[in-house]
Write a protein that holds these residues in place. Structure first.
Motif, PDB file in Angstrom:
ATOM      1  N   PHE A   8       0.846  -1.182   0.000  1.00  0.00           N
ATOM      2  CA  PHE A   8       0.000   0.000   0.000  1.00  0.00           C
ATOM      3  C   PHE A   8       0.886   1.238   0.000  1.00  0.00           C
ATOM      4  O   PHE A   8       1.866   1.309   0.737  1.00  0.00           O
ATOM      5  N   LEU A   9       0.543   2.192  -0.846  1.00  0.00           N
ATOM      6  CA  LEU A   9       1.304   3.436  -0.950  1.00  0.00           C
ATOM      7  C   LEU A   9       0.331   4.607  -0.907  1.00  0.00           C
ATOM      8  O   LEU A   9      -0.689   4.594  -1.610  1.00  0.00           O
ATOM      9  N   GLN A  10       0.643   5.611  -0.092  1.00  0.00           N
ATOM     10  CA  GLN A  10      -0.228   6.780   0.006  1.00  0.00           C
ATOM     11  C   GLN A  10       0.614   8.043   0.133  1.00  0.00           C
ATOM     12  O   GLN A  10       1.641   8.047   0.819  1.00  0.00           O
ATOM     13  N   ALA A  25      -2.774   3.845  -3.430  1.00  0.00           N
ATOM     14  CA  ALA A  25      -3.118   2.645  -4.180  1.00  0.00           C
ATOM     15  C   ALA A  25      -2.724   1.422  -3.364  1.00  0.00           C
ATOM     16  O   ALA A  25      -1.770   1.461  -2.567  1.00  0.00           O
ATOM     17  N   ARG A  26      -3.445   0.351  -3.582  1.00  0.00           N
ATOM     18  CA  ARG A  26      -3.154  -0.934  -2.950  1.00  0.00           C
ATOM     19  C   ARG A  26      -3.059  -1.994  -4.043  1.00  0.00           C
ATOM     20  O   ARG A  26      -3.884  -2.031  -4.968  1.00  0.00           O
ATOM     21  N   TYR A  27      -2.041  -2.841  -3.923  1.00  0.00           N
ATOM     22  CA  TYR A  27      -1.847  -3.910  -4.905  1.00  0.00           C
ATOM     23  C   TYR A  27      -1.708  -5.238  -4.166  1.00  0.00           C
ATOM     24  O   TYR A  27      -0.930  -5.352  -3.219  1.00  0.00           O
ATOM     25  N   ASP A  28      -2.488  -6.212  -4.581  1.00  0.00           N
ATOM     26  CA  ASP A  28      -2.486  -7.539  -3.965  1.00  0.00           C
ATOM     27  C   ASP A  28      -2.234  -8.614  -5.012  1.00  0.00           C
ATOM     28  O   ASP A  28      -2.723  -8.513  -6.151  1.00  0.00           O
ATOM     29  N   ILE A  29      -1.493  -9.620  -4.616  1.00  0.00           N
ATOM     30  CA  ILE A  29      -1.302 -10.825  -5.439  1.00  0.00           C
ATOM     31  C   ILE A  29      -1.687 -12.024  -4.575  1.00  0.00           C
ATOM     32  O   ILE A  29      -1.070 -12.262  -3.532  1.00  0.00           O
ATOM     33  N   PHE A  37      -5.536  -4.395  -8.273  1.00  0.00           N
ATOM     34  CA  PHE A  37      -4.970  -3.055  -8.108  1.00  0.00           C
ATOM     35  C   PHE A  37      -6.111  -2.095  -7.799  1.00  0.00           C
ATOM     36  O   PHE A  37      -7.093  -2.015  -8.551  1.00  0.00           O
ATOM     37  N   ASN A  38      -6.006  -1.366  -6.693  1.00  0.00           N
ATOM     38  CA  ASN A  38      -7.098  -0.508  -6.247  1.00  0.00           C
ATOM     39  C   ASN A  38      -6.576   0.878  -5.876  1.00  0.00           C
ATOM     40  O   ASN A  38      -5.976   1.057  -4.811  1.00  0.00           O
ATOM     41  N   PRO A  39      -6.799   1.871  -6.751  1.00  0.00           N
ATOM     42  CA  PRO A  39      -6.385   3.243  -6.436  1.00  0.00           C
ATOM     43  C   PRO A  39      -7.445   3.970  -5.604  1.00  0.00           C
ATOM     44  O   PRO A  39      -8.606   3.560  -5.549  1.00  0.00           O
ATOM     45  N   ARG A  40      -7.036   5.034  -4.972  1.00  0.00           N
ATOM     46  CA  ARG A  40      -7.961   5.898  -4.243  1.00  0.00           C
ATOM     47  C   ARG A  40      -7.468   7.326  -4.329  1.00  0.00           C
ATOM     48  O   ARG A  40      -6.265   7.592  -4.486  1.00  0.00           O
ATOM     49  N   MET A  41      -8.413   8.266  -4.232  1.00  0.00           N
ATOM     50  CA  MET A  41      -8.062   9.672  -4.323  1.00  0.00           C
ATOM     51  C   MET A  41      -9.049  10.484  -3.502  1.00  0.00           C
ATOM     52  O   MET A  41     -10.238  10.157  -3.442  1.00  0.00           O
ATOM     53  N   GLY A  42      -8.576  11.530  -2.870  1.00  0.00           N
ATOM     54  CA  GLY A  42      -9.444  12.408  -2.114  1.00  0.00           C
ATOM     55  C   GLY A  42      -8.981  13.845  -2.189  1.00  0.00           C
ATOM     56  O   GLY A  42      -7.781  14.131  -2.148  1.00  0.00           O
TER      57      GLY A  42
END
Length: 324
Positions: A8-10, A25-29, A37-42
């Protein structure tokens, strides 16, 4: 056995005193269902000391549970005392089932009208992809080819990622606090609206079930010296059932049952520093009301749970709290 690796990187950036941004963003394998891959923004904008505006976007995933991916049911029969077997129907596992994906956008506005009043408005739009649906194995996964452990099966059903769903709605909330001498009050009132459709690829949208379009709430915490009373009123609109009401038009509509008004009250009296007496009254108006549950169909005489799941009548619980 399975393994999962995630990261996870923010990052946050203050463009000015009024604008603050967050991106991540969060990345899972996962060895069982693959990568995600799941991005987020606020973005938070404060045009003044009393106003806050938030714009949020994010995606998420819900991994298929083992019970969903590997569920199995059905039956076999024999006509020669067990020498050979046959099945008309089986629901069998789909180990390749993928996660459900969610994409959500939300706008939130908070306005402090005065020192005692805050108004909050919220709106959202959500898209769900890859919802689980029943499907013919021959037409989709082709995992079994009408055979299971050497036994012929007429029809094999599996779960697949096929349906989409769109949800949208919003809410408006008012918070108010005030003092009347020795009386302290924190009160709120809110209204929310929700709607949405399910898309299964047939060309027709279907209303979602287990919702009420309209819902209102009113509540307060009133403290008078050592006595506190907290009433909570819930006003529920018509509730959507799983049963289908109309399927001839472009939108397949759901059946519904009436809504209800539910009043709950909490009481507390602080008799001593370490001694309090309390009472909780649920359904204080003794309403005869019902909630929605699975497989309800008003057109089916054998529908489950009496065309709506009856809820508890008035219930009073009290006690004494002793602190040390």
């Amino acid at each position: 056995k399975f393994h999962n690796i995630g990261s996870f990187l923010q990052a946050q950036y203050a463009a000015s005193e009024k604008v603050n941004m967050t991106i991540g963003a969060r990345y899972d394998i996962n060895s069982r269902y693959g990568s995600s891959f799941n991005p987020r923004m606020g973005i938070v904008y404060k045009p003044g000391n009393t106003t806050t505006i938030k714009l949020l976007y994010g995606s998420a995933f819900l991994a298929p549970s083992p019970s969903t991916a590997y569920v199995q049911y059905g039956s076999f029969h024999t006509h020669d005392s067990g020498k050979t077997w046959h099945s008309h129907f089986l629901h069998l596992p789909n180990p390749g089932l993928k996660p459900i994906r969610s994409y959500n956008t939300e706008l939130n506005i908070s306005q402090q009208v005065s020192d005692n009043i805050i108004v909050t408005a919220d709106a959202y739009y959500t898209v769900l992809k890859g919802l689980y649906a029943y499907a013919d194995d021959n037409a989709t996964t082709q995992l079994y080819n009408n055979m299971f452990n050497g036994v012929a099966v007429d029809y094999i059903e599996v779960f697949v990622n096929r349906n989409r769903q769109k949800n949208y709605g919003g809410s408006l909330r008012l918070n108010w606090k005030h003092y009347f001498g020795h009386v302290r009050m924190n009160a709120y009132a809110s209204y929310s609206y929700v709607n949405g459709v399910i898309q299964d690829g047939s060309g027709k949208d279907t209303e979602i079930d287990f919702i009420a379009h309209n819902m209102g709430r009113i509540g307060a915490d009133v403290r008078i010296g050592t006595f506190t009373v907290s009433p909570r009123l819930l006003m529920m609109g018509k509730q959507h059932l799983p049963g289908i009401a109309e399927s001839d038009g472009s939108l397949i509509t759901r059946q519904n049952i009436p809504g209800y008004e539910l009043l709950n009250i909490a009481l507390r009296y602080q008799a001593r520093k370490h001694l309090a007496i309390f009472a909780n009254i649920t359904n204080a108006l003794n309403q005869d009301y019902r909630n929605v549950s699975f497989n309800m169909d008003l057109n089916n005489k054998n529908t489950e749970l009496f065309y709506g799941q009856h809820q508890d009548p008035i219930r009073i619980m009290g006690g004494i709290h002793v602190g040390l």
